[in-house]
Design a protein around this motif. Structure first.
Motif, short mmCIF file in Angstrom:
data_model
loop_
_atom_site.label_atom_id
_atom_site.label_comp_id
_atom_site.label_asym_id
_atom_site.label_seq_id
_atom_site.Cartn_x
_atom_site.Cartn_y
_atom_site.Cartn_z
N THR A 14 33.09 44.06 34.03
CA THR A 14 34.47 43.57 33.89
C THR A 14 34.50 42.12 33.41
OG1 THR A 14 34.56 42.92 36.22
CG2 THR A 14 35.41 45.12 35.67
N SER A 15 33.40 41.67 32.82
CA SER A 15 33.33 40.36 32.14
C SER A 15 33.82 39.22 33.05
CB SER A 15 34.12 40.45 30.83
OG SER A 15 34.00 39.30 30.06
N ALA A 16 34.84 38.49 32.66
CA ALA A 16 35.25 37.31 33.44
C ALA A 16 35.77 37.66 34.84
CB ALA A 16 36.32 36.52 32.68
N ALA A 17 36.14 38.93 35.05
CA ALA A 17 36.64 39.33 36.37
C ALA A 17 35.50 39.72 37.31
CB ALA A 17 37.60 40.51 36.23
N SER A 18 34.32 39.85 36.76
CA SER A 18 33.20 40.45 37.49
C SER A 18 32.84 39.72 38.78
CB SER A 18 32.01 40.49 36.53
OG SER A 18 30.82 40.77 37.15
N ILE A 19 32.65 38.40 38.71
CA ILE A 19 32.21 37.66 39.90
C ILE A 19 33.29 37.61 40.98
CG2 ILE A 19 31.59 35.33 40.71
CD1 ILE A 19 29.51 35.26 38.50
N LEU A 25 30.19 51.12 29.19
CA LEU A 25 29.82 49.92 29.95
C LEU A 25 30.99 49.20 30.61
CD1 LEU A 25 27.39 48.33 27.30
CD2 LEU A 25 26.77 49.75 29.27
N PHE A 26 32.15 49.20 29.96
CA PHE A 26 33.19 48.24 30.35
C PHE A 26 34.29 48.81 31.25
CE2 PHE A 26 31.61 46.75 26.13
CZ PHE A 26 30.90 45.66 26.62
N GLY A 27 34.88 47.91 32.04
CA GLY A 27 36.01 48.28 32.89
C GLY A 27 37.01 47.14 32.92
N ASP A 28 38.18 47.42 33.49
CA ASP A 28 39.26 46.42 33.58
C ASP A 28 39.41 45.93 35.01
OD1 ASP A 28 39.80 47.02 30.89
OD2 ASP A 28 41.20 48.62 31.45
N GLY A 29 39.97 44.73 35.16
CA GLY A 29 40.23 44.20 36.50
C GLY A 29 40.50 42.71 36.46
N ALA A 30 40.82 42.17 37.61
CA ALA A 30 41.10 40.72 37.71
C ALA A 30 40.71 40.21 39.09
CB ALA A 30 42.59 40.45 37.47
N GLY A 31 40.21 38.99 39.11
CA GLY A 31 39.90 38.31 40.37
C GLY A 31 40.36 36.87 40.27
#
Ligand code: ACO
Length: 332
Positions: free
Chosen positions: A290-295, A162-168
């Motif tokens: 990516t949880s908090a980075a998703s939006i 399900l999960f992935g990494d990233g930042a926005g």
């Protein structure tokens, strides 16, 4: 929720970063008993990005944060508040926002981490808006970033796909009423705290304890099926409440950007709200959850694809562990 503020906050700049390494469903087929077909039909995910061995959370935050400041045309020294929304900290002490502060150059900013799982970015928008509305801050950097793959149990097929990494990241600045964040709401229901959790690694079950290691507790666990049902209801309810409070309908909005956890959740929420498919943005197929980075990651993709532009009315709604929920109606 308050009805009106003398000023609100607008998104002056946006930046994103995804690690280079891509993990496809076919790669996962070689790691656990799963299939591209199962993952695609149950989640909509085809691939996700994973940090390199020498990367952690701070590298992701640094890249996205610098991009957002450049996009806004602000100098790092102008930022007076920096909020890092994450559930996957670099290390427990100190705050990850403090660790990355020198790399970002936001040396005049007070920094703190905000923990609200997948709703973290929307929670951070709400906090930032309050500081801007009261005049306590003028230039706020909000980053949603996750290194979820470092907290993933790679032998648990129910979660590791399900999960992935990233930042926005966004830079927020004061705006007149009618621009920027028009309406925002949030809620928490801790009675569902055990639906999505990492039961080991904190003070209750310390990470170095035999219990934590033997029982695989320092990893994300999820009761997916129950979470699914609560998520659909909560996302639709808070979205509708925000639209109603702002006195607008789904026909008025240009784009709905929900948290990217599962395409079936997104579609179910879209139809509950009565939204046309072309007003619902998805990129879960190539980034996973990516949880908090998703939006903010989805916002970057929407801009790149020409689906979101300055002046558009955009609804951002998130849901995650806690359970937490947040929704913001934004004139971008
Ligand atoms: N590959 C193949 N089979 C699998 C896999 C897999 N990767 N994972 C589970 N299965 C099996 C299960 O073992 C089960 O088999 P069984 O019927 O023989 O027991 C079957 O598939 C169905 O399992 P369910 O869990 O009922 O599958 P479901 O359709 O609910 O999909 C999923 C699971 C994708 C996790 C879904 O429930 C979901 O997306 N839930 C919500 C997740 C979410 O929104 N999280 C939000 C926040 S996350 C955060 O805050 C960090």
């Amino acid at each position: 929720m308050h009805d009106s503020f003398p000023t609100t906050a607008r998104i002056a700049g946006l930046g994103c970063y995804l690690p280079e390494r891509v993990l496809s469903n076919h790669d996962l087929e070689r790691m656990v008993d799963t299939s591209d077909e199962w993952i695609t039909t149950r989640t909509g995910i085809k691939e996700r990005h994973v940090v390199a061995d020498d990367e952690g959370l701070v590298e992701l935050v640094e890249r996205a944060g610098h991009d957002a400041m450049a996009d806004a045309g602000v100098e790092p020294g102008d930022v007076d508040l920096f909020i890092l929304a994450t559930a996957t900290v670099e290390q427990p002490i100190p705050a990850s926002s403090a660790i990355v502060q020198p790399r970002l150059g936001v040396t005049n900013a007070a920094c703190f981490d905000l923990s609200a799982a997948c709703s973290g970015f929307v929670y951070a928008l709400n906090v930032a808006r309050q500081f801007i509305a009261t005049g306590e801050a003028k230039t706020v950097l909000v980053v949603g970033a996750e290194c979820l793959t470092r907290y993933t149990n790679w032998t648990d097929r129910a979660t590791c796909v399900l999960f992935g990494d990233g930042a926005g990241a966004v830079v927020l600045e004061p705006a007149e009423a009618g621009d920027g964040i028009l309406q925002i709401d949030w809620e928490t229901d801790g009675s569902y705290a055990d639906l999505i959790s990492m039961p080991g690694g904190g003070c209750r079950v310390p990470p170095h304890s035999r219990e934590a290691i033997d029982q695989g507790l320092p990893f994300i666990q999820m009761r997916g099926n129950e979470t699914f049902k609560v998520a659909v209801r909560a996302l639709a309810d808070i979205s509708q409440r925000v639209l109603d409070s702002a006195g607008v309908t789904v026909d008025d909005i240009d784009l709905f950007i929900p948290h990217q956890a599962n395409i079936r959740i997104i579609n179910a929420v879209g139809s509950r709200l009565g939204l046309n498919g072309d007003k619902v943005f998805t990129n879960v197929d190539r980034v996973g959850n990516t949880s908090a980075a998703s939006i903010p990651l989805a916002m970057c993709d929407a801009i790149e694809q020409g689906r979101m532009k300055r002046g558009d009315l955009v609804l951002l709604t998130a849901f995650g562990g806690g359970l937490t929920c947040g929704s913001a109606l934004v004139r971008y």
